[in-house]
Design a protein around this motif. Structure first.
Motif, PDB file in Angstrom:
ATOM      1  N   SER A 105      32.589  34.249  36.488  1.00  0.00           N
ATOM      2  CA  SER A 105      31.804  35.333  35.904  1.00  0.00           C
ATOM      3  C   SER A 105      30.466  35.535  36.599  1.00  0.00           C
ATOM      4  N   TYR A 151      39.836  43.839  23.942  1.00  0.00           N
ATOM      5  CA  TYR A 151      38.690  42.950  23.757  1.00  0.00           C
ATOM      6  C   TYR A 151      38.598  41.960  24.915  1.00  0.00           C
ATOM      7  N   LEU A 152      37.383  41.753  25.385  1.00  0.00           N
ATOM      8  CA  LEU A 152      37.073  40.755  26.393  1.00  0.00           C
ATOM      9  C   LEU A 152      36.157  39.739  25.727  1.00  0.00           C
ATOM     10  N   VAL A 153      36.617  38.516  25.627  1.00  0.00           N
ATOM     11  CA  VAL A 153      35.900  37.487  24.880  1.00  0.00           C
ATOM     12  C   VAL A 153      35.398  36.421  25.847  1.00  0.00           C
ATOM     13  N   ASP A 154      34.154  36.000  25.647  1.00  0.00           N
ATOM     14  CA  ASP A 154      33.567  34.972  26.503  1.00  0.00           C
ATOM     15  C   ASP A 154      33.798  33.600  25.889  1.00  0.00           C
ATOM     16  N   GLY A 193      26.853  38.915  24.108  1.00  0.00           N
ATOM     17  CA  GLY A 193      27.615  38.551  25.301  1.00  0.00           C
ATOM     18  C   GLY A 193      28.887  37.798  25.000  1.00  0.00           C
ATOM     19  N   GLU A 194      29.159  37.493  23.715  1.00  0.00           N
ATOM     20  CA  GLU A 194      30.358  36.735  23.376  1.00  0.00           C
ATOM     21  C   GLU A 194      31.609  37.591  23.332  1.00  0.00           C
ATOM     22  N   VAL A 195      31.471  38.899  23.095  1.00  0.00           N
ATOM     23  CA  VAL A 195      32.649  39.759  23.025  1.00  0.00           C
ATOM     24  C   VAL A 195      32.252  41.177  23.412  1.00  0.00           C
ATOM     25  N   PHE A 196      33.159  41.847  24.103  1.00  0.00           N
ATOM     26  CA  PHE A 196      32.988  43.242  24.502  1.00  0.00           C
ATOM     27  C   PHE A 196      34.262  43.984  24.127  1.00  0.00           C
ATOM     28  N   GLU A 282      36.002  38.444  33.390  1.00  0.00           N
ATOM     29  CA  GLU A 282      35.846  39.756  32.749  1.00  0.00           C
ATOM     30  C   GLU A 282      34.521  39.982  32.047  1.00  0.00           C
ATOM     31  N   THR A 283      34.005  38.967  31.357  1.00  0.00           N
ATOM     32  CA  THR A 283      32.761  39.222  30.627  1.00  0.00           C
ATOM     33  C   THR A 283      31.590  39.428  31.578  1.00  0.00           C
ATOM     34  N   GLN A 287      29.704  43.063  31.544  1.00  0.00           N
ATOM     35  CA  GLN A 287      28.266  43.036  31.277  1.00  0.00           C
ATOM     36  C   GLN A 287      27.515  43.825  32.342  1.00  0.00           C
TER      37      GLN A 287
END
Length: 366
Positions: A105, A151-154, A193-196, A282-283, A287
């Protein structure tokens, strides 16, 4: 030779050797611009294909994520990109651009930010297609299958206590920031920043276009599928599905960590998401695009993430996680099928966008 043409010729020499004079004359003026500086003639970009790595050469050998796009989409125009991990490649006819971000990332975020701020490129109306391999949950799909994410999850932003020191009633020592432990029933805090969440309408449109596609299969991955007894989706031939992506810098493996990934995704998406694929970038990518959108250099509503399973995220019954991880590190069992699936499924979407560009330049599909 004019000053502009001399500059173009110099750039092309840096990009790979002497180019015939006729080719220099036909080269877009943007290539005379200096990376990181102002450019009055930016290249128009309709689609950015985001890949993360290549193996060996960019063409002519065993492919990584980039090679099939470069060869089959005739991405022959090399654009020096010293502020990133790998030079850019572009097709001036289709206006497709491809970037290789590097793995992780940190590299993906910095490469995409550098790309978005490069004034040689006009990305304001571009669609972004992230196309990469991934670990895949055998409860959801098989290797070679391709999943469109919403969903993109960190998986990195967290608290952690070593499992050998955690309280006895804890399931794990890894838990979200803002909670007192994994047993704390508090709802998710405001994400930082944990989920988008991607544009669900665009994701559903891409899925509808591709859900009935027949994906590559071969005896090798069929044999690997058969090992996953008790996992009916893992034993299916490769298929297209909807499924969310968890990004973490650690290459993890095993049924227990797959359970954590499912729990983590459900927690941060408030039960709306379904973990299907694991990767690393992805995150960071989204971002950077989020920030670029704020200044009109990108449009985060035009981002699509497609990940194809190159390996299962856990071993088959009767095999330890450690042994299976070492086995997979010798060569992902579904690598070739996953790369072909990424190209075929992604190309269906790209071709549809380009075939009616006046419409899709103006309106994002849904």
């Amino acid at each position: 030779m004019t000053g502009v043409r001399r500059a173009v010729a110099a750039v092309l020499m840096l990009a790979g050797g002497m180019i015939p004079a006729a080719a220099v004359a036909a080269t877009p003026a943007a290539l005379a611009c200096v990376p990181g500086k102002a450019c009055a003639t930016p290249l128009p970009v309709r689609v950015v294909v985001v890949t993360m790595f290549e193996i060996g050469a960019d063409s002519g050998d065993a492919p990584g994520e980039f090679q099939l796009w470069k060869e089959r989409r005739r991405l022959t125009m090399r654009i020096p990109f010293p502020q990133g991990y790998h030079d850019l490649y572009y097709n001036p006819d289709s206006q497709i651009l491809s970037v290789v971000t590097g793995v992780g990332s940190i590299k993906s975020a910095t490469a995409i930010m550098a790309l978005g701020l490069d004034q040689r490129l006009d990305l304001s109306r571009a669609y972004w297609l992230v196309a990469g391999i991934a670990g895949i949950d055998p409860k959801d799909a098989s290797i070679g299958s391709a999943a469109w994410a919403r969903y993109l999850v960190d998986g990195d932003l967290a608290h952690e206590i070593d499992a050998r020191e955690m309280p006895k009633d804890w399931k794990t020592g890894y838990f979200p920031r803002g909670r007192r432990g994994p047993n704390d029933p508090a709802p998710p805090p405001t994400p930082s920043g944990e989920v988008f969440e991607l544009n669900a309408g665009l994701r559903d449109w891409a899925y509808a276009l591709t859900r009935d596609m027949t994906l590559p299969d071969d005896p090798g991955i069929a044999a690997e599928r058969r090992r996953y007894t008790g996992f009916p989706n893992a034993q299916r031939a490769p298929f297209v599905l909807k499924g969310d992506q968890l990004a973490a810098m650690t290459f993890w493996h095993g049924a227990l960590l797959s359970g954590w990934a499912n729990d983590w995704t459900r927690y941060w998406t408030k039960g709306q998401g379904e973990y299907v694929t694991s990767a690393m970038e992805e995150t960071g990518t989204i971002q950077a695009i989020d920030y670029l959108t704020r200044i009109g250099r990108a449009d985060r509503d035009r981002v699509m993430v497609l990940r194809a399973g190159s390996n299962y995220d856990q071993p088959p019954p009767g095999v330890t996680a450690a042994d299976n991880l070492l086995h997979e590190n010798e060569g992902y069992s579904g690598m070739s099928a996953a790369l072909e699936s990424l190209y075929l499924v992604g190309s269906k979407v790209v071709d549809t966008l380009l075939a009616d560009w006046p419409r899709y330049e103006r309106d994002t599909p849904k």
